[in-house]
Structures are given as structure tokens and as C-alpha cells.
Design a protein around this motif. Structure first.
Motif, PDB file in Angstrom:
ATOM      1  N   TYR A   8       0.798  -1.212   0.000  1.00 48.42           N
ATOM      2  CA  TYR A   8       0.000   0.000   0.000  1.00 48.42           C
ATOM      3  C   TYR A   8       0.843   1.281   0.000  1.00 48.42           C
ATOM      4  O   TYR A   8       0.369   2.327  -0.441  1.00 48.42           O
ATOM      5  N   ALA A  31     -12.692   0.226  -4.034  1.00 44.98           N
ATOM      6  CA  ALA A  31     -12.628   0.273  -2.573  1.00 44.98           C
ATOM      7  C   ALA A  31     -13.903  -0.299  -1.956  1.00 44.98           C
ATOM      8  O   ALA A  31     -13.849  -1.008  -0.947  1.00 44.98           O
ATOM      9  N   LYS A  40      -9.395  -3.380   5.357  1.00 45.99           N
ATOM     10  CA  LYS A  40     -10.140  -2.211   5.839  1.00 45.99           C
ATOM     11  C   LYS A  40      -9.486  -1.634   7.103  1.00 45.99           C
ATOM     12  O   LYS A  40      -9.358  -0.425   7.250  1.00 45.99           O
ATOM     13  N   GLU A  43      -6.349   0.128   6.120  1.00 47.77           N
ATOM     14  CA  GLU A  43      -6.686   1.432   5.544  1.00 47.77           C
ATOM     15  C   GLU A  43      -6.864   2.461   6.655  1.00 47.77           C
ATOM     16  O   GLU A  43      -6.327   3.578   6.582  1.00 47.77           O
ATOM     17  N   VAL A  47      -4.213   5.457   6.277  1.00 45.92           N
ATOM     18  CA  VAL A  47      -4.776   6.618   5.571  1.00 45.92           C
ATOM     19  C   VAL A  47      -5.330   7.593   6.592  1.00 45.92           C
ATOM     20  O   VAL A  47      -6.087   7.189   7.468  1.00 45.92           O
ATOM     21  N   ARG A  53      -5.595   8.000   0.444  1.00 39.06           N
ATOM     22  CA  ARG A  53      -6.584   6.951   0.161  1.00 39.06           C
ATOM     23  C   ARG A  53      -6.452   6.422  -1.266  1.00 39.06           C
ATOM     24  O   ARG A  53      -6.464   5.210  -1.491  1.00 39.06           O
ATOM     25  N   PHE A  56      -3.361   4.259  -1.563  1.00 38.30           N
ATOM     26  CA  PHE A  56      -3.573   3.010  -0.839  1.00 38.30           C
ATOM     27  C   PHE A  56      -4.311   2.003  -1.712  1.00 38.30           C
ATOM     28  O   PHE A  56      -3.848   0.886  -1.937  1.00 38.30           O
ATOM     29  N   TRP A  57      -5.477   2.403  -2.207  1.00 41.11           N
ATOM     30  CA  TRP A  57      -6.310   1.479  -2.967  1.00 41.11           C
ATOM     31  C   TRP A  57      -5.755   1.198  -4.356  1.00 41.11           C
ATOM     32  O   TRP A  57      -5.812   0.056  -4.815  1.00 41.11           O
ATOM     33  N   TYR A  60      -2.822  -1.245  -4.021  1.00 40.88           N
ATOM     34  CA  TYR A  60      -3.309  -2.565  -3.634  1.00 40.88           C
ATOM     35  C   TYR A  60      -3.941  -3.289  -4.822  1.00 40.88           C
ATOM     36  O   TYR A  60      -3.577  -4.428  -5.129  1.00 40.88           O
TER      37      TYR A  60
END
Length: 99
Positions: A8, A31, A40, A43, A47, A53, A56-57, A60
Motif C-alpha cells: 500500500y 474500494a 479495511k 486502511e 490513511v 486513500r 492506498f487502494w 493494492y
């Protein structure tokens, strides 16, 4: 992969492939589709203090996409190999001729 923070937080190695992936990536849809409670929770802890955010997503799901592409490639190679082995077995058979 899911439990590794580098998934991430670190930039993907192949920037060009990542850029191509991002052309079709839908952050909100992706997401929302993730149901793994560990992801989750991660995250929530990463984040926005460590990573944004979207990063991160996108990182991933890009890495998940790469793994899926590798799996599909292995399946294609395996199928080709099995097909060639089957073809060779047919070529080496005695056929229906009786001796």
C-alpha cells in the motif's frame, strides 16, 4: 500481499504498467468491493497519515491485478504444455493396427 504494508505504501516498480492500469481504475468502485476486514483495518491505520486513500487502494488493486495476470499466464503456459504432451502421446501411439 494483503498483510504487507509495502503493498500500500510503496510505488509500484513498473510505472508504465501502473499508469496503464490507472487509466481504467475506479477508486470508489474498487474500494467498495473490498470486503477483507484486515485490509479495511489497515486502511484506517495508514490513511491519511502514511499514504493517501487513492494511493492506498490503487497500489493494492494494481498488485492484485499483477498477481491475477501472472496466474493467467501460468495457466496458459500449463495448458500449452499439456496440449503438446497430449499431441506427442498421440504421435507415439501404436494406433489401431494389430500386429
Amino acid at each position: 500481499l494483503r498483510r504487507e504494508p509495502a503493498t500500500y505504501c510503496d510505488e509500484p516498480e513498473d510505472a508504465e504498467a501502473f499508469a496503464t492500469f490507472m487509466n481504467t481504475f475506479n477508486l470508489n468502485e474498487a474500494a467498495a468491493s473490498e470486503s477483507d476486514p484486515f485490509v479495511k483495518q489497515l486502511e484506517t491505520s495508514l490513511v491519511p497519515g502514511v499514504v493517501e486513500r487513492e494511493e492506498f487502494w490503487s497500489r493494492y488493486f494494481y498488485r492484485m491485478h499483477v498477481l491475477e495476470q501472472q496466474r493467467l499466464q501460468r495457466e496458459r503456459v500449463t495448458a500449452m504444455a499439456e496440449s503438446r504432451i497430449a499431441d506427442e502421446d498421440e504421435d507415439l501411439s501404436w494406433g489401431d493396427e494389430e500386429v
